[in-house]
Design a protein around this motif. Structure first.
Motif, PDB file in Angstrom:
ATOM      1  N   GLU A  18       0.819  -1.214   0.000  1.00 21.29           N
ATOM      2  CA  GLU A  18       0.000   0.000   0.000  1.00 21.29           C
ATOM      3  C   GLU A  18       0.852   1.265   0.000  1.00 21.29           C
ATOM      4  N   GLY A  19       2.015   1.198   0.665  1.00 22.83           N
ATOM      5  CA  GLY A  19       2.868   2.373   0.759  1.00 22.83           C
ATOM      6  C   GLY A  19       3.497   2.749  -0.569  1.00 22.83           C
ATOM      7  N   ILE A  20       4.014   1.766  -1.294  1.00 19.68           N
ATOM      8  CA  ILE A  20       4.663   2.088  -2.561  1.00 19.68           C
ATOM      9  C   ILE A  20       3.631   2.420  -3.636  1.00 19.68           C
ATOM     10  N   VAL A  21       2.472   1.775  -3.611  1.00 20.78           N
ATOM     11  CA  VAL A  21       1.421   2.126  -4.583  1.00 20.78           C
ATOM     12  C   VAL A  21       1.008   3.588  -4.390  1.00 20.78           C
ATOM     13  N   LYS A  22       0.825   3.990  -3.142  1.00 21.84           N
ATOM     14  CA  LYS A  22       0.470   5.384  -2.868  1.00 21.84           C
ATOM     15  C   LYS A  22       1.563   6.328  -3.352  1.00 21.84           C
ATOM     16  N   ASP A  23       2.825   5.972  -3.088  1.00 19.39           N
ATOM     17  CA  ASP A  23       3.911   6.891  -3.431  1.00 19.39           C
ATOM     18  C   ASP A  23       4.175   6.949  -4.930  1.00 19.39           C
ATOM     19  N   ILE A  24       3.969   5.845  -5.637  1.00 20.18           N
ATOM     20  CA  ILE A  24       4.076   5.887  -7.103  1.00 20.18           C
ATOM     21  C   ILE A  24       3.006   6.811  -7.673  1.00 20.18           C
ATOM     22  N   THR A  25       1.810   6.733  -7.097  1.00 24.40           N
ATOM     23  CA  THR A  25       0.730   7.626  -7.524  1.00 24.40           C
ATOM     24  C   THR A  25       1.108   9.089  -7.278  1.00 24.40           C
ATOM     25  N   ALA A  26       1.904   9.323  -6.232  1.00 26.00           N
ATOM     26  CA  ALA A  26       2.335  10.685  -5.892  1.00 26.00           C
ATOM     27  C   ALA A  26       3.611  11.089  -6.622  1.00 26.00           C
ATOM     28  N   GLY A  27       4.065  10.273  -7.579  1.00 26.07           N
ATOM     29  CA  GLY A  27       5.190  10.670  -8.410  1.00 26.07           C
ATOM     30  C   GLY A  27       6.501   9.956  -8.165  1.00 26.07           C
ATOM     31  N   ASN A  28       6.542   8.965  -7.282  1.00 28.40           N
ATOM     32  CA  ASN A  28       7.772   8.217  -7.070  1.00 28.40           C
ATOM     33  C   ASN A  28       8.172   7.520  -8.370  1.00 28.40           C
ATOM     34  N   PRO A  29       9.374   7.791  -8.896  1.00 23.16           N
ATOM     35  CA  PRO A  29       9.793   7.210 -10.181  1.00 23.16           C
ATOM     36  C   PRO A  29      10.265   5.768 -10.030  1.00 23.16           C
ATOM     37  N   SER A  30       9.382   4.910  -9.571  1.00 24.33           N
ATOM     38  CA  SER A  30       9.687   3.496  -9.351  1.00 24.33           C
ATOM     39  C   SER A  30       8.503   2.665  -9.811  1.00 24.33           C
ATOM     40  N   ARG A  31       8.741   1.370  -9.956  1.00 30.52           N
ATOM     41  CA  ARG A  31       7.642   0.448 -10.254  1.00 30.52           C
ATOM     42  C   ARG A  31       7.834  -0.865  -9.498  1.00 30.52           C
ATOM     43  N   ILE A  32       6.746  -1.583  -9.367  1.00 24.92           N
ATOM     44  CA  ILE A  32       6.744  -2.885  -8.695  1.00 24.92           C
ATOM     45  C   ILE A  32       7.093  -3.957  -9.723  1.00 24.92           C
ATOM     46  N   VAL A  33       8.082  -4.785  -9.413  1.00 23.85           N
ATOM     47  CA  VAL A  33       8.463  -5.834 -10.357  1.00 23.85           C
ATOM     48  C   VAL A  33       7.947  -7.204  -9.929  1.00 23.85           C
ATOM     49  N   GLN A  34       7.577  -7.345  -8.655  1.00 25.05           N
ATOM     50  CA  GLN A  34       7.080  -8.648  -8.207  1.00 25.05           C
ATOM     51  C   GLN A  34       6.436  -8.520  -6.837  1.00 25.05           C
ATOM     52  N   THR A  35       5.455  -9.379  -6.586  1.00 25.65           N
ATOM     53  CA  THR A  35       4.975  -9.571  -5.218  1.00 25.65           C
ATOM     54  C   THR A  35       6.012 -10.405  -4.480  1.00 25.65           C
ATOM     55  N   TYR A  36       6.331 -10.015  -3.237  1.00 21.91           N
ATOM     56  CA  TYR A  36       7.337 -10.746  -2.455  1.00 21.91           C
ATOM     57  C   TYR A  36       6.680 -11.644  -1.408  1.00 21.91           C
ATOM     58  N   ILE A  37       5.726 -11.098  -0.665  1.00 19.74           N
ATOM     59  CA  ILE A  37       4.964 -11.897   0.297  1.00 19.74           C
ATOM     60  C   ILE A  37       3.504 -11.899  -0.153  1.00 19.74           C
ATOM     61  N   GLN A  38       2.995 -13.063  -0.474  1.00 19.62           N
ATOM     62  CA  GLN A  38       1.638 -13.200  -0.995  1.00 19.62           C
ATOM     63  C   GLN A  38       0.584 -13.082   0.104  1.00 19.62           C
ATOM     64  N   SER A  39       0.923 -13.502   1.302  1.00 18.20           N
ATOM     65  CA  SER A  39      -0.037 -13.492   2.409  1.00 18.20           C
ATOM     66  C   SER A  39      -0.189 -12.076   2.975  1.00 18.20           C
ATOM     67  N   PRO A  40      -1.271 -11.822   3.712  1.00 17.69           N
ATOM     68  CA  PRO A  40      -1.445 -10.514   4.349  1.00 17.69           C
ATOM     69  C   PRO A  40      -0.431 -10.291   5.467  1.00 17.69           C
ATOM     70  N   LEU A  41      -0.169  -9.036   5.775  1.00 13.98           N
ATOM     71  CA  LEU A  41       0.570  -8.698   6.992  1.00 13.98           C
ATOM     72  C   LEU A  41      -0.447  -8.558   8.112  1.00 13.98           C
ATOM     73  N   ILE A  42      -0.158  -9.187   9.243  1.00 15.33           N
ATOM     74  CA  ILE A  42      -1.057  -9.063  10.389  1.00 15.33           C
ATOM     75  C   ILE A  42      -0.527  -7.948  11.287  1.00 15.33           C
ATOM     76  N   TRP A  43      -1.221  -6.817  11.257  1.00 13.10           N
ATOM     77  CA  TRP A  43      -0.841  -5.674  12.078  1.00 13.10           C
ATOM     78  C   TRP A  43      -1.438  -5.847  13.473  1.00 13.10           C
ATOM     79  N   GLY A  44      -0.568  -5.913  14.472  1.00 16.94           N
ATOM     80  CA  GLY A  44      -1.049  -5.910  15.846  1.00 16.94           C
ATOM     81  C   GLY A  44      -1.354  -4.481  16.272  1.00 16.94           C
ATOM     82  N   ILE A  45      -2.409  -4.301  17.036  1.00 17.55           N
ATOM     83  CA  ILE A  45      -2.784  -2.980  17.551  1.00 17.55           C
ATOM     84  C   ILE A  45      -2.397  -2.956  19.021  1.00 17.55           C
ATOM     85  N   HIS A  46      -1.451  -2.090  19.363  1.00 14.21           N
ATOM     86  CA  HIS A  46      -0.812  -2.127  20.670  1.00 14.21           C
ATOM     87  C   HIS A  46      -1.026  -0.844  21.459  1.00 14.21           C
ATOM     88  N   VAL A  47      -1.144  -1.000  22.763  1.00 11.28           N
ATOM     89  CA  VAL A  47      -1.173   0.130  23.694  1.00 11.28           C
ATOM     90  C   VAL A  47      -0.097  -0.123  24.750  1.00 11.28           C
TER      91      VAL A  47
END
Length: 283
Positions: free
Chosen positions: A62-91
């Protein structure tokens, strides 16, 4: 020998890169692949790609897709991790907040704007039915910064990869009040546009090597103990993480990009969707 700079977070996902570098697999292809850890995460890596400080980044989708849309001169060449990232919500351990719903209207710690911890806080807020326009942020740069911010009350919660954060939970520094999986494959391989323009075969050779390592990674004898020792994890946690994690050896498909861009557009994090060819470069 061609020198190529690559960066990623110092986390268990990236151990195959270190194995391949340590064993000289890239040098056999005439490539001196120089790895740099970036604990600050995706926002920092986006800047590194923009500034030419790195040629390749193992980066949150999500981070690189957003930044490419904002003009980052890069592209995605491959998916590296196919599974979701599990974000823990911490306090913080002493926090008065006991459940996810208690966090409405509080301040979220993020590594930096444009990072996964920033963007996923919007996804989480949407899942919870909160007004995403009312989110408040405290920039903490690293997980160590998040510990300080939550402990000192400068921020109220922090989202980070669940398993890498679990030692802080086990030590009683953080409490985890919930999880938020990404609705898409979590990590991709992004390259600055100048690299394949110079020599497309370099990128192709790098992918050939790393795909060989990731395809066999789970079958390495005692890999659970190796990961646990290198990343200060409990072996049973690493085994659970391995069971949930799937490496990819394929380009990002159009449907995945559509899903990511639709979500970012809905959250008003990008102004428009880009054509597949402007974001993805199959090699």
């Amino acid at each position: 020998m061609k020198t190529i700079k690559i960066t990623g977070v110092p986390e268990h996902f990236n151990l195959p890169w270190h194995f391949a570098i340590e064993e000289g697999a890239f040098k056999e292809k005439g490539i001196d692949l120089q790895w740099k850890d970036t604990p600050e995460g995706t926002g920092k890596m986006c800047n590194m790609l923009r500034e030419g400080e790195t040629d390749i980044a193992i980066i949150l989708t999500e981070g690189i897709v957003k930044d490419i849309t904002a003009g980052n001169p890069s592209r995605i060449v491959q998916t590296y991790i196919q599974s979701p990232l599990i974000w823990g919500i911490h306090v913080a351990s002493a926090s008065p907040y006991r459940e996810e719903k208690d966090l409405r209207g509080t301040k979220v710690a993020i590594s930096r704007f444009g990072s996964g911890s920033h963007l996923m806080s919007f996804v989480h807020a949407q899942n919870m039915g909160w007004d995403t326009g009312k989110l408040k942020f405290e920039i903490v740069n690293t997980i160590e910064g998040a510990v300080d911010a939550l402990t000192e009350g400068k921020a109220d919660y922090f989202m980070w990869e669940r398993f890498m954060t679990k030692p802080l939970v086990d030590k009683g520094i953080f409490r985890r009040v919930g999880d938020c999986p990404t609705p898409w494959p979590c990590f991709v391989i992004a390259v600055r546009n100048g690299l394949p323009e110079q020599d497309k075969n370099i990128v192709k050779h790098i992918l050939e090597v790393i795909n060989t390592y990731t395809a066999d990674f789970k079958q390495i004898p005692s890999i659970d103990r190796t990961l646990a020792n290198r990343f200060d994890q409990k072996t049973e946690d690493i085994r659970e993480w391995l069971s949930l994690t799937q490496w990819s050896q394929s380009p990002m498909d159009r449907k995945t990009l559509e899903t990511v861009q639709d979500q970012l557009l809905k959250l008003e994090l990008i102004p428009e969707k880009l054509a597949y060819e402007k974001v993805v470069l199959p090699v």
